[in-house]
Design an enzyme around this catalytic site. Structure first.
Site, mmCIF file in Angstrom:
data_model
loop_
_atom_site.group_PDB
_atom_site.id
_atom_site.type_symbol
_atom_site.label_atom_id
_atom_site.label_comp_id
_atom_site.label_asym_id
_atom_site.label_seq_id
_atom_site.Cartn_x
_atom_site.Cartn_y
_atom_site.Cartn_z
ATOM 1 N N PHE A 86 -10.966 6.578 -3.746
ATOM 2 C CA PHE A 86 -11.771 7.702 -2.803
ATOM 3 C C PHE A 86 -11.969 6.977 -1.708
ATOM 4 C CE2 PHE A 86 -13.874 11.172 -1.368
ATOM 5 C CZ PHE A 86 -13.334 12.375 -1.606
ATOM 6 N N GLU B 43 6.204 3.492 -2.889
ATOM 7 C CA GLU B 43 6.657 3.723 -1.387
ATOM 8 C C GLU B 43 5.406 3.802 -0.146
ATOM 9 O OE1 GLU B 43 9.808 5.361 -0.263
ATOM 10 O OE2 GLU B 43 8.891 4.135 1.676
ATOM 11 N N ILE C 295 6.631 5.807 6.709
ATOM 12 C CA ILE C 295 7.646 5.129 6.949
ATOM 13 C C ILE C 295 8.536 5.366 5.647
ATOM 14 C CG2 ILE C 295 9.562 3.624 8.247
ATOM 15 C CD1 ILE C 295 7.295 2.793 9.679
ATOM 16 N N ASP D 46 -0.476 -9.827 4.171
ATOM 17 C CA ASP D 46 -0.287 -8.427 3.105
ATOM 18 C C ASP D 46 1.524 -8.019 4.055
ATOM 19 O OD1 ASP D 46 -1.134 -5.152 3.229
ATOM 20 O OD2 ASP D 46 0.057 -5.406 5.495
ATOM 21 N N LYS E 25 5.175 -7.451 1.284
ATOM 22 C CA LYS E 25 5.357 -5.888 2.044
ATOM 23 C C LYS E 25 7.351 -7.214 2.055
ATOM 24 C CE LYS E 25 2.349 -3.345 4.453
ATOM 25 N NZ LYS E 25 1.564 -3.478 5.128
HETATM 26 P P1 NDP Z 1 -10.836 1.511 0.272
HETATM 27 O O1 NDP Z 1 -11.611 0.368 0.719
HETATM 28 O O2 NDP Z 1 -10.756 2.120 1.766
HETATM 29 O O3 NDP Z 1 -10.932 2.334 -1.072
HETATM 30 C C1 NDP Z 1 -11.060 2.324 -1.602
HETATM 31 C C2 NDP Z 1 -11.725 2.020 -2.502
HETATM 32 O O4 NDP Z 1 -11.538 1.891 -4.427
HETATM 33 C C3 NDP Z 1 -12.962 3.088 -2.903
HETATM 34 O O5 NDP Z 1 -13.217 4.478 -3.365
HETATM 35 C C4 NDP Z 1 -13.741 2.123 -3.874
HETATM 36 O O6 NDP Z 1 -15.243 2.877 -4.483
HETATM 37 C C5 NDP Z 1 -12.574 2.250 -5.291
HETATM 38 N N1 NDP Z 1 -13.287 0.984 -5.601
HETATM 39 C C6 NDP Z 1 -13.557 -0.412 -5.577
HETATM 40 N N2 NDP Z 1 -13.716 -0.679 -6.359
HETATM 41 C C7 NDP Z 1 -13.685 0.011 -7.271
HETATM 42 C C8 NDP Z 1 -13.437 0.155 -9.514
HETATM 43 N N3 NDP Z 1 -13.781 -1.336 -9.368
HETATM 44 N N4 NDP Z 1 -13.263 1.100 -10.399
HETATM 45 C C9 NDP Z 1 -13.144 1.786 -9.591
HETATM 46 N N5 NDP Z 1 -13.142 2.058 -7.652
HETATM 47 C C10 NDP Z 1 -13.209 1.661 -7.508
HETATM 48 O O7 NDP Z 1 -9.007 1.043 0.664
HETATM 49 P P2 NDP Z 1 -7.691 1.828 1.006
HETATM 50 O O8 NDP Z 1 -7.291 3.075 0.779
HETATM 51 O O9 NDP Z 1 -7.722 1.628 2.802
HETATM 52 O O10 NDP Z 1 -6.968 0.785 0.534
HETATM 53 C C11 NDP Z 1 -6.378 1.659 -0.903
HETATM 54 C C12 NDP Z 1 -5.324 0.788 -1.165
HETATM 55 O O11 NDP Z 1 -3.926 1.388 -0.614
HETATM 56 C C13 NDP Z 1 -5.206 -0.699 -0.798
HETATM 57 O O12 NDP Z 1 -3.742 -1.875 -2.304
HETATM 58 C C14 NDP Z 1 -4.399 -0.854 0.241
HETATM 59 O O13 NDP Z 1 -3.616 -1.986 0.381
HETATM 60 C C15 NDP Z 1 -3.468 -0.219 0.183
HETATM 61 N N6 NDP Z 1 -3.121 1.527 1.489
HETATM 62 C C16 NDP Z 1 -3.775 1.030 2.567
HETATM 63 C C17 NDP Z 1 -3.513 1.352 3.702
HETATM 64 C C18 NDP Z 1 -4.912 1.895 4.787
HETATM 65 O O14 NDP Z 1 -3.885 1.808 5.966
HETATM 66 N N7 NDP Z 1 -5.560 1.694 4.616
HETATM 67 C C19 NDP Z 1 -2.138 2.054 3.883
HETATM 68 C C20 NDP Z 1 -1.252 1.306 3.124
HETATM 69 C C21 NDP Z 1 -1.345 1.072 1.506
HETATM 70 P P3 NDP Z 1 -16.268 3.034 -3.598
HETATM 71 O O15 NDP Z 1 -16.340 4.273 -3.063
HETATM 72 O O16 NDP Z 1 -16.910 3.717 -4.391
HETATM 73 O O17 NDP Z 1 -16.227 1.906 -2.792
HETATM 74 N N1 HSE Z 2 -3.548 -3.063 6.665
HETATM 75 C C1 HSE Z 2 -2.478 -2.220 6.154
HETATM 76 C C2 HSE Z 2 -1.908 -2.588 7.599
HETATM 77 C C3 HSE Z 2 -2.099 -1.116 5.864
HETATM 78 O O1 HSE Z 2 -2.121 -2.723 8.357
HETATM 79 O O2 HSE Z 2 -1.032 -2.714 7.913
HETATM 80 C C4 HSE Z 2 -1.116 -0.183 5.790
HETATM 81 O O3 HSE Z 2 -0.435 -1.111 4.910
#
Ligand code: NDP
Ligand code: HSE
Length: 447
Positions: free
Chosen positions: A28, A146, A153, A218, A222
């Protein structure tokens, strides 16, 4: 032998029109919170698009009490992600935690239990594609990702479905928003590398450990995903040559600017034809000089752009939001609708198909043009000596520019295309010359 993965998967019956799809949301953070918000706000629309309600039945985070979780009822939150995945009322697992080992366990548990998975986790998919695909095949569950490439995209769907009847020759583009944000800020406003990275992190573009962004890992994940889909060949993260932007200086950007180029971090996936007539594939990530007139040069901030060349379709260009909570949630939710529809109505999305199994070409086999910025002795015969290093290895020079300094001169050489391994040997030889005081930068040209 028929190796189509689609042919082997069990055919699954649906739960039935109007039945609820139970969702476990793992994570989250930047992405997960937006996925949750949009699912709640547009619940009616999702019900119509899926054929039954989509209900989030649990949200896993690392520490339940450590942050505000707007809009999430307390009883949905858990720090026991593994327990949530195995619950009987969960049909679909959405993994947006990040990392490899821990989410791998969760995703495999879900797939092995026949539960479909949607993930945005490119690091996981690129590192463990074979075992994830095999687990999905075995139970007939769907595995959607995706959002793992270029966020909003639709690159994965385009390669998996839209171009499934074509032959892809090459994909090149900007697939990392953080590094594009940094390079753009350094060029456009003169921002420092550190300040630009801090801002990209604040805006939610960077990975939890931004080393993955700036060192190119990263983008390499991809590239591995795109190459696997495009060439029907497994390309893993370790197969991708990877160089990031951490060595790019303000001086490099200024020099590129003066010469009519922008510096971009590119991911390139290519079908190569070897001298013996056989085919191979290569995937690589490195900074490259892009001519200012090229559309890629004007890709700003965290935007991504991907160019695809295929046999029948010709050239295609995709542009849009490549990072951030909302754009990524858009891609995740598109997958949620697809997977949930299959859960309600039965059936399965097309899976992986790596039947072509082409060899992976080494980076040395790739042909590139180099832009080399050197400091040399300002004396008679140096230009001839430097040019001789290229000539001895049959590499011709496209342009040579000399700027006089106090006691040394700056020499900027642009080569015609040659194999990487030859150009690398040339750089080593130049560095060994007494008359070459320093090779300040070696940057590839994108053309
Ligand atoms: P964040 O670091 O913002 O969020 C990670 C979440 O995972 C947090 O809610 C965290 O909990 C939770 N978490 C971490 N460890 C555990 C655990 N052991 N058990 C349960 N929950 C856990 O990451 P993002 O949302 O930015 O990214 C998530 C994924 O999406 C990654 O794989 C990233 O590569 C991918 N992604 C991200 C993009 C971006 O622009 N941010 C774009 C495309 C892909 P808590 O809230 O308690 O810290
Ligand atoms: N960390 C990644 C980026 C998130 O900057 O493109 C999207 O995959």
């Amino acid at each position: 032998m028929l190796t189509s993965s689609v042919a082997q998967a069990p055919i699954r019956a649906g739960k039935g029109e109007g039945e609820t799809v139970g969702i476990a949301l793992l994570g989250f953070g930047t992405v997960g919170s937006e996925v949750f918000r949009l699912l709640q706000e547009n619940a009616d629309a999702f019900t119509h698009r899926i054929g039954g309600p989509a209900e989030v039945r649990g949200v896993a985070v690392s520490h339940v009490g450590n942050k505000p979780r707007p809009g999430v009822p307390k009883d949905l939150l858990t720090d026991d992600a593994a327990g949530l995945v195995t619950r009987d009322d969960i049909d679909l697992v959405v993994e947006v935690i990040g990392g490899i080992d821990f989410p791998r366990e969760l995703v495999l548990t879900a797939l092995n239990a026949g539960k479909s998975v949607v993930t945005a986790n490119k690091a996981l998919v690129a590192a463990r594609a074979d075992e994830l695909a095999a687990a999905a095949e075995a139970t007939g569950a769907d595995l959607y990702f995706e959002a793992a490439v270029a966020a909003a995209i639709p690159v994965v769907g385009m390669l998996r479905r839209s171009l499934a009847g074509d032959q892809v020759e090459r994909i090149s583009g900007i697939v990392n928003g953080t590094t594009n944000f940094i390079l753009d800020a350094m060029e456009a406003t003169g921002a420092s590398y550190d300040d630009a990275l801090a801002e990209a992190t604040r805006l939610g573009y960077a990975e939890a450990d931004p080393t993955a962004d700036v060192e190119g890992h990263d983008a390499a994940s991809k590239a591995a995903i795109m190459a696997s889909l495009a060439f029907h060949t497994r390309v893993n993260f370790d197969d991708v040559y990877c160089q990031g932007i951490s060595d790019i200086t303000a001086g490099d950007i200024q020099a590129a600017n003066e010469a009519g180029f922008s510096i971009k971090l590119l991911a390139i996936c290519e079908r190569l034809r070897r001298d013996d007539g056989t085919e191979a594939v290569n995937a690589r990530v490195h900074p490259a000089l892009v001519r200012k007139e090229h559309p890629m040069a004007s890709v700003s901030e965290s935007y991504n752009a991907i160019f695809v060349e295929s046999e029948a379709a010709g050239e295609l260009m995709f542009y849009g939001n490549g990072a951030g909570g909302n754009p990524t949630a858009s891609a995740v939710l598109g997958d949620v609708v697809g997977a949930a529809r299959n859960i309600v109505h039965g059936g399965r999305a097309p899976g992986e198909n790596t039947y072509a199994n082409l060899p992976i070409a080494s980076f040395g086999e790739v042909r590139t043009k180099f832009h080399i910025d050197m400091e040399v002795s300002d004396k008679l015969g140096v230009l001839k000596e430097v040019a001789g290093v290229f000539a001895r290895r049959d590499v011709s020079l496209r342009t040579v520019r000399q700027e006089d300094g106090e006691e040394t001169a700056r020499l900027i050489v642009v080569t015609h295309s040659a194999r990487e391994e030859v150009l690398e040997a040339i750089i080593d030889e130049l560095r060994a010359l007494d008359s070459v005081h320093a090779v300040h930068s070696v940057i590839r040209l994108s053309e």
